[in-house]
Write a protein that holds these residues in place. Structure first.
Motif, PDB file in Angstrom:
ATOM      1  N   GLY A  28     -34.403  23.840  39.225  1.00  0.00           N
ATOM      2  CA  GLY A  28     -33.810  23.913  37.900  1.00  0.00           C
ATOM      3  C   GLY A  28     -34.832  23.794  36.784  1.00  0.00           C
ATOM      4  N   LEU A  29     -36.001  23.200  37.101  1.00  0.00           N
ATOM      5  CA  LEU A  29     -37.024  23.012  36.071  1.00  0.00           C
ATOM      6  C   LEU A  29     -37.596  24.343  35.590  1.00  0.00           C
ATOM      7  CD1 LEU A  29     -38.985  19.975  37.512  1.00  0.00           C
ATOM      8  CD2 LEU A  29     -37.202  19.986  35.789  1.00  0.00           C
ATOM      9  N   LEU A  30     -37.398  25.409  36.382  1.00  0.00           N
ATOM     10  CA  LEU A  30     -37.927  26.709  35.964  1.00  0.00           C
ATOM     11  C   LEU A  30     -37.299  27.171  34.665  1.00  0.00           C
ATOM     12  CD1 LEU A  30     -38.104  28.722  39.276  1.00  0.00           C
ATOM     13  CD2 LEU A  30     -39.974  27.886  37.918  1.00  0.00           C
ATOM     14  N   LEU A  31     -36.168  26.584  34.308  1.00  0.00           N
ATOM     15  CA  LEU A  31     -35.507  27.004  33.081  1.00  0.00           C
ATOM     16  C   LEU A  31     -36.054  26.289  31.859  1.00  0.00           C
ATOM     17  CD1 LEU A  31     -31.813  27.204  34.240  1.00  0.00           C
ATOM     18  CD2 LEU A  31     -33.316  29.074  33.682  1.00  0.00           C
ATOM     19  N   LEU A  32     -36.958  25.300  32.067  1.00  0.00           N
ATOM     20  CA  LEU A  32     -37.525  24.596  30.920  1.00  0.00           C
ATOM     21  C   LEU A  32     -38.313  25.576  30.051  1.00  0.00           C
ATOM     22  CD1 LEU A  32     -38.783  21.246  32.418  1.00  0.00           C
ATOM     23  CD2 LEU A  32     -36.754  21.672  31.051  1.00  0.00           C
ATOM     24  N   PHE A  55     -33.177  34.677  39.168  1.00  0.00           N
ATOM     25  CA  PHE A  55     -33.269  33.236  39.412  1.00  0.00           C
ATOM     26  C   PHE A  55     -32.536  32.886  40.705  1.00  0.00           C
ATOM     27  CE2 PHE A  55     -32.217  28.793  37.630  1.00  0.00           C
ATOM     28  CZ  PHE A  55     -33.341  28.273  38.232  1.00  0.00           C
ATOM     29  N   HIS A  56     -31.376  33.524  40.909  1.00  0.00           N
ATOM     30  CA  HIS A  56     -30.642  33.239  42.139  1.00  0.00           C
ATOM     31  C   HIS A  56     -31.397  33.759  43.354  1.00  0.00           C
ATOM     32  CE1 HIS A  56     -27.121  31.723  44.066  1.00  0.00           C
ATOM     33  NE2 HIS A  56     -27.022  32.812  44.792  1.00  0.00           N
ATOM     34  N   LEU A  57     -32.107  34.880  43.181  1.00  0.00           N
ATOM     35  CA  LEU A  57     -32.936  35.417  44.271  1.00  0.00           C
ATOM     36  C   LEU A  57     -33.971  34.373  44.695  1.00  0.00           C
ATOM     37  CD1 LEU A  57     -34.456  38.955  44.137  1.00  0.00           C
ATOM     38  CD2 LEU A  57     -35.786  37.082  44.920  1.00  0.00           C
ATOM     39  N   PHE A  58     -34.668  33.810  43.701  1.00  0.00           N
ATOM     40  CA  PHE A  58     -35.676  32.791  44.001  1.00  0.00           C
ATOM     41  C   PHE A  58     -35.028  31.590  44.690  1.00  0.00           C
ATOM     42  CE2 PHE A  58     -38.052  29.000  42.705  1.00  0.00           C
ATOM     43  CZ  PHE A  58     -39.291  29.320  43.204  1.00  0.00           C
ATOM     44  N   VAL A  67     -42.064  26.665  30.986  1.00  0.00           N
ATOM     45  CA  VAL A  67     -42.231  27.275  32.299  1.00  0.00           C
ATOM     46  C   VAL A  67     -41.505  28.612  32.348  1.00  0.00           C
ATOM     47  CG1 VAL A  67     -42.046  26.804  34.761  1.00  0.00           C
ATOM     48  CG2 VAL A  67     -42.129  24.920  33.156  1.00  0.00           C
ATOM     49  N   PHE A  68     -40.382  28.671  31.674  1.00  0.00           N
ATOM     50  CA  PHE A  68     -39.499  29.828  31.785  1.00  0.00           C
ATOM     51  C   PHE A  68     -40.203  31.133  31.424  1.00  0.00           C
ATOM     52  CE2 PHE A  68     -36.559  32.729  29.671  1.00  0.00           C
ATOM     53  CZ  PHE A  68     -35.705  32.984  30.709  1.00  0.00           C
ATOM     54  N   ASP A  69     -40.915  31.117  30.266  1.00  0.00           N
ATOM     55  CA  ASP A  69     -41.463  32.365  29.748  1.00  0.00           C
ATOM     56  C   ASP A  69     -42.462  32.995  30.684  1.00  0.00           C
ATOM     57  OD1 ASP A  69     -39.951  32.291  27.547  1.00  0.00           O
ATOM     58  OD2 ASP A  69     -41.407  31.183  26.339  1.00  0.00           O
ATOM     59  N   SER A  70     -43.311  32.151  31.333  1.00  0.00           N
ATOM     60  CA  SER A  70     -44.388  32.741  32.100  1.00  0.00           C
ATOM     61  C   SER A  70     -43.931  33.171  33.486  1.00  0.00           C
ATOM     62  CB  SER A  70     -45.544  31.753  32.219  1.00  0.00           C
ATOM     63  OG  SER A  70     -45.068  30.547  32.741  1.00  0.00           O
ATOM     64  N   PHE A  71     -42.792  32.704  33.961  1.00  0.00           N
ATOM     65  CA  PHE A  71     -42.404  33.040  35.329  1.00  0.00           C
ATOM     66  C   PHE A  71     -41.124  33.857  35.371  1.00  0.00           C
ATOM     67  CE2 PHE A  71     -40.804  31.603  39.570  1.00  0.00           C
ATOM     68  CZ  PHE A  71     -41.755  32.263  40.298  1.00  0.00           C
ATOM     69  N   LEU A  72     -40.012  33.193  35.103  1.00  0.00           N
ATOM     70  CA  LEU A  72     -38.731  33.874  35.228  1.00  0.00           C
ATOM     71  C   LEU A  72     -38.522  34.854  34.084  1.00  0.00           C
ATOM     72  CD1 LEU A  72     -36.567  33.667  37.270  1.00  0.00           C
ATOM     73  CD2 LEU A  72     -35.484  31.896  35.942  1.00  0.00           C
ATOM     74  N   GLY A  73     -38.907  34.432  32.885  1.00  0.00           N
ATOM     75  CA  GLY A  73     -38.741  35.297  31.718  1.00  0.00           C
ATOM     76  C   GLY A  73     -39.555  36.570  31.863  1.00  0.00           C
ATOM     77  N   ALA A  74     -40.792  36.412  32.362  1.00  0.00           N
ATOM     78  CA  ALA A  74     -41.654  37.584  32.529  1.00  0.00           C
ATOM     79  C   ALA A  74     -41.043  38.557  33.519  1.00  0.00           C
ATOM     80  CB  ALA A  74     -43.026  37.137  33.007  1.00  0.00           C
ATOM     81  N   ALA A  75     -40.434  38.008  34.599  1.00  0.00           N
ATOM     82  CA  ALA A  75     -39.842  38.873  35.618  1.00  0.00           C
ATOM     83  C   ALA A  75     -38.668  39.644  35.044  1.00  0.00           C
ATOM     84  CB  ALA A  75     -39.395  38.040  36.807  1.00  0.00           C
ATOM     85  N   SER A  76     -37.767  38.936  34.323  1.00  0.00           N
ATOM     86  CA  SER A  76     -36.596  39.671  33.827  1.00  0.00           C
ATOM     87  C   SER A  76     -37.006  40.626  32.713  1.00  0.00           C
ATOM     88  CB  SER A  76     -35.501  38.707  33.390  1.00  0.00           C
ATOM     89  OG  SER A  76     -35.969  37.887  32.383  1.00  0.00           O
ATOM     90  N   ASP A  77     -38.080  40.283  31.954  1.00  0.00           N
ATOM     91  CA  ASP A  77     -38.567  41.238  30.955  1.00  0.00           C
ATOM     92  C   ASP A  77     -39.053  42.516  31.620  1.00  0.00           C
ATOM     93  OD1 ASP A  77     -38.005  39.602  28.932  1.00  0.00           O
ATOM     94  OD2 ASP A  77     -40.038  38.859  28.613  1.00  0.00           O
ATOM     95  N   ALA A  78     -39.728  42.360  32.769  1.00  0.00           N
ATOM     96  CA  ALA A  78     -40.255  43.539  33.457  1.00  0.00           C
ATOM     97  C   ALA A  78     -39.124  44.445  33.897  1.00  0.00           C
ATOM     98  CB  ALA A  78     -41.085  43.116  34.660  1.00  0.00           C
ATOM     99  N   VAL A  79     -38.007  43.859  34.368  1.00  0.00           N
ATOM    100  CA  VAL A  79     -36.879  44.708  34.772  1.00  0.00           C
ATOM    101  C   VAL A  79     -36.236  45.320  33.540  1.00  0.00           C
ATOM    102  CG1 VAL A  79     -34.662  44.749  35.933  1.00  0.00           C
ATOM    103  CG2 VAL A  79     -36.459  43.306  36.783  1.00  0.00           C
ATOM    104  N   LEU A  80     -36.093  44.504  32.501  1.00  0.00           N
ATOM    105  CA  LEU A  80     -35.410  44.981  31.304  1.00  0.00           C
ATOM    106  C   LEU A  80     -36.203  46.052  30.578  1.00  0.00           C
ATOM    107  CD1 LEU A  80     -33.966  41.798  29.679  1.00  0.00           C
ATOM    108  CD2 LEU A  80     -32.716  43.805  30.402  1.00  0.00           C
TER     109      LEU A  80
END
Lengths: 112, 499, 150
Positions: free
Chosen positions: B465-469, B330-333, B472-485
């Motif tokens: 900050g709305l990306l954490l809603l 998220f900080h990268l973005f 929205v979260f699951d399809s964008f930021l959540g998907a990215a961190s899931d891919a790393v995890l």
């Protein structure tokens, strides 16, 4: 094993040249040495003793050939190396035009 | 048919770059329009791919119809989509900005040609499912950026470009050496296949050696602290849109993305590697922040601040916990948004006043209201003032540090956040507030296109900050961190998608 | 001294005049046979570029620019890249990017292996023109430097 070790030595020579030399052209030569040592290492990984070139031709069958993949990759890496070397050489010549010297200790407009 | 999108990310910028060099130099204004259209198309496709990814999951594209691991593969997973959106969104806004900014340089088409090549390289790095192609695209992006740093062909630019090119080439040699070692162990280059081969065990020492090579190579590319020397020279010397591009996305897609992909999905993480990443992150955080405080050159200050912020990202990813990785990404973005904004602001100030020295500015708020207010938003965002996006990501990283019981790191992160606030207060105080200098009384606000990109980026800062809603979260930021995890599970998912 | 400026000695010039056509022809041969024997677009392109560089070294840059100037070279470079990308994109029509959709033909014949000869030709344009431009640019720098000294 010895050949791999010699590749590493060559790599270190290139690195030493980049770190220690003060002439821009010598630094470029160091970069070239380093790149070629990596390429050589890559080729040697694919080599096996008594193997021959992996080129298919109509009148013979090849039984014992070396790994062709590293050779293809090294060709690409050489092309990239050519581009980088040409670009750096061009920049070095422009630096010489501006500063009138190749000595890196005298090229110091930037600080910090 | 959705898979056809994947090669487009490389084809569109490459095609546009060469069309530019063919036609752009003959017809004036053509290259502006072409590169704006190309980057706009890329941004639209990348946002569209978020929705596609939500529907279909991981997509593997077989280039030339050859089945991986024999053929070359392009892989689109959550992390890829995330990075593609980041890169292409910023690239589009910067390309709009350059229409006005690059007027003062001759041979604009060369600029656009190199710019599009750099975008192609970065997209290629992100979308490639193949370690060697990653290297090739990385080199394309890097070579284009060496040339762009030297674009002004003045003393400083050439010196910085030479330094950057030498350091970049050393980094590339280390990466290639690492790839050679990995190939010798696994006899494959496809990242998923490689991951499976490594998981079988065997030669852990060579894997360790490769980790060190990759850490050096990609660390140099992403300017983590022991390897940061080139960044403060190279980034300020480039033209402002390119500084924004280099600081905003290049060091992330070439450095952080590659580290995340290679270490988490291919080599597999070990506690040693993670702690090395965290230590490098904290070092960059502290040293970058402290050095930034003492700078008087606007762009140089921003460059040092980039090192510091990259430290936050690396710290978050190095924690290895779900919260930490999410915070890091998220900080990268966010960093790519507000650092681009700030560099564009510095470019606008330079465009109007002709100087980058903070001491020679002052009171620009009256003359340049748009630049001043957007830079205020950018500064507050990077310093972590609550409603802006930077606050949320820093909060998550610090919370993740506490959660993982790394209290010392959390304290450092908070302290450096305060330091960030301090040096951006300095920028605001000297550049935009205060007395208007006598010789600056005639300056004008920058042209429309520059205002447009700065305002868009400022809006994104507010909306980040709305990306954490939840939705929205699951399809964008959540998907990215899931891919790393997912870690080594990446290989299985890819092989399922191939079939 | 004047002779020096316009190139090298008469021996070099004569030999160049005799061999340069052969070098160019050999480059074209390498490109055309790239898919059935070692070689291909890159190697052939380099040889083609060398034939022009040869003229430049022997006769000076003016004579070389009569045969191939920078504008033409840069045109060929862009065209080569665009042909390459277009061919790669044509594959999408058949299902995949870079798909080799033409008939593969009989192995070891000149007209075989589908699109690969065409790719080779595109690469040879790109590489030949690109290498020529690199050398020209590096030489132009040198020439301006000498002018300053005088």
């Amino acid at each position: 094993m010895t050949v791999y070790f010699l590749c590493l030595v060559l790599f270190c020579i290139g690195l030493y040249c980049i770190v220690r030399k003060r002439n821009l052209i010598k630094i470029i030569i160091g970069i070239a040495i380093m790149e070629y040592s990596v390429n050589l290492f890559f080729i040697l990984i694919g080599y096996k003793i008594g193997g021959r070139a992996p080129i298919h031709s109509s009148d013979q069958t090849i039984l014992n050939m070396v790994d062709p993949l590293p050779q293809a990759l090294v060709l690409t890496a050489i092309v990239i190396g050519l581009a980088v070397t040409a670009l750096i050489a061009a920049i070095a010549i422009r630096v010489y035009e501006k500063y009138g010297t190749f000595d890196i200790t005298k090229i110091r407009k930037l600080k910090g | 048919m959705t898979r056809i999108l994947l090669p487009l990310f490389v084809v569109i910028p490459l095609g546009a770059a060469f069309l530019n060099s063919l036609i752009g130099k003959r017809i004036k204004g053509f290259s502006d329009v072409l590169s704006a259209i190309a980057t706009c198309a890329l941004a639209c496709i990348s946002i569209y791919s978020v929705f596609i990814f939500k529907d279909t999951g991981l997509i593997v594209y077989k280039v030339g119809g050859w089945i991986p691991p024999m053929g070359i593969a392009m892989v689109m997973d959550g992390l890829t989509v995330f990075m593609l959106v980041t890169v292409n969104l910023v690239a589009f806004l910067i390309s709009i900005y350059s229409i006005s900014y690059m007027e003062k340089y001759t041979e604009k088409w060369i600029f656009y040609c190199l710019f599009l090549l750099m975008v192609a390289g970065m997209n290629g790095v992100i979308i490639s499912g193949d370690l060697f192609n990653l290297y090739v695209f990385l080199e394309i992006a890097a070579i284009a950026s060496y040339a762009l740093v030297a674009f002004g062909t003045e003393h400083e630019e050439l010196e910085a470009a030479f330094k950057y090119a030498v350091m970049g080439t050393v980094a590339s040699s280390f990466i290639l050496l690492g790839i050679a070692f990995l190939y010798s162990v696994t006899s494959t280059l496809n990242m998923a296949d490689m991951s499976l081969e490594i998981a079988k065990g065997g030669s852990p020492r060579i894997i360790m050696l490769v980790s060190v090579f990759f850490l050096m190579g990609f660390g140099l590319k992403s300017a983590l602290v022991p390897f940061h020397a080139w960044l403060p020279d190279a980034h300020p010397s480039a033209p402002a849109p390119i500084s924004a591009m280099l600081s905003g996305v290049l060091i992330k897609s070439l450095g952080i993305y590659a580290i995340a992909r290679v270490f988490f999905n291919v080599l597999g993480t070990s506690p040693q590697v993670l702690s090395a990443l965290m230590i490098l992150g904290v070092l960059s955080l502290i040293i970058g922040g402290c050095l930034a405080l003492g700078q008087w050159d606007f762009k140089r200050l921003l460059a040092y601040s980039s090192i510091s912020q990259i430290g936050y990202v690396m710290l978050g990813i190095g924690l290895g916990t779900p919260l930490g990785i999410m915070g890091g990404l998220f900080h990268l973005f966010n960093h790519s948004i507000f650092k681009s904004l700030l560099f564009l602001n510095s470019g606008a100030v330079e465009y109007a006043t002709g100087t980058r020295d903070l001491q020679k500015m002052g009171g620009l708020r009256e003359k340049m209201p748009v630049t001043s207010s957007t830079s205020l938003i950018g500064s507050m965002s990077i310093a972590g003032i609550p409603p802006f996006n930077g606050f949320w990501s820093k909060l998550i990283i610090i919370a993740a540090c506490v959660q993982a019981h790394h209290f010392a790191y959390a304290v450092w992160a908070v302290l450096i956040s305060l330091l960030t606030l301090a040096y951006f207060m300095k920028v605001q105080r000297y550049a935009f507030f205060g007395e208007l200098k006598e010789r600056l009384s005639h300056i004008k606000e920058c042209p429309f296109f520059m205002k447009f990109s700065m305002i868009s980026l400022a809006v994104l800062c507010l909306a980040g900050g709305l990306l954490l809603l939840p939705g929205v979260f699951d399809s964008f930021l959540g998907a990215a961190s899931d891919a790393v995890l997912a870690g080594k599970d990446y290989a299985n998912v890819v092989f399922v998608a191939i079939r | 001294m004047k002779e020096q400026q316009k190139g090298m000695t008469i021996i070099v010039k004569t030999i160049t005049r005799l061999t340069v056509g052969l070098i160019l022809l050999f480059g074209i041969y390498i490109v055309a046979n790239g898919h059935i024997s070692p070689g291909g677009g890159f190697a052939g392109g380099v040889i083609i570029a060398l034939s022009f560089i040869h003229i430049m070294l022997a006769f000076g840059k003016e004579d070389a620019f009569k045969k191939m100037n920078q504008g033409v070279a840069s045109f060929f470079e862009s065209i080569g890249a665009i042909i390459f990308i277009t061919l790669a994109n044509l594959g999408i029509a058949g299902g995949y990017f870079f798909l080799n959709f033409l008939s593969k033909g009989e192995p070891f014949k000149l007209f075989s292996s589908g699109l690969i000869p065409l790719y080779n030709i595109a690469i040879s344009f790109k590489v030949g023109a690109g290498l020529f431009i690199i050398v020209v640019i590096l030489m132009l720098f040198k020439i301006t430097k000498e002018d300053e000294k005088k």
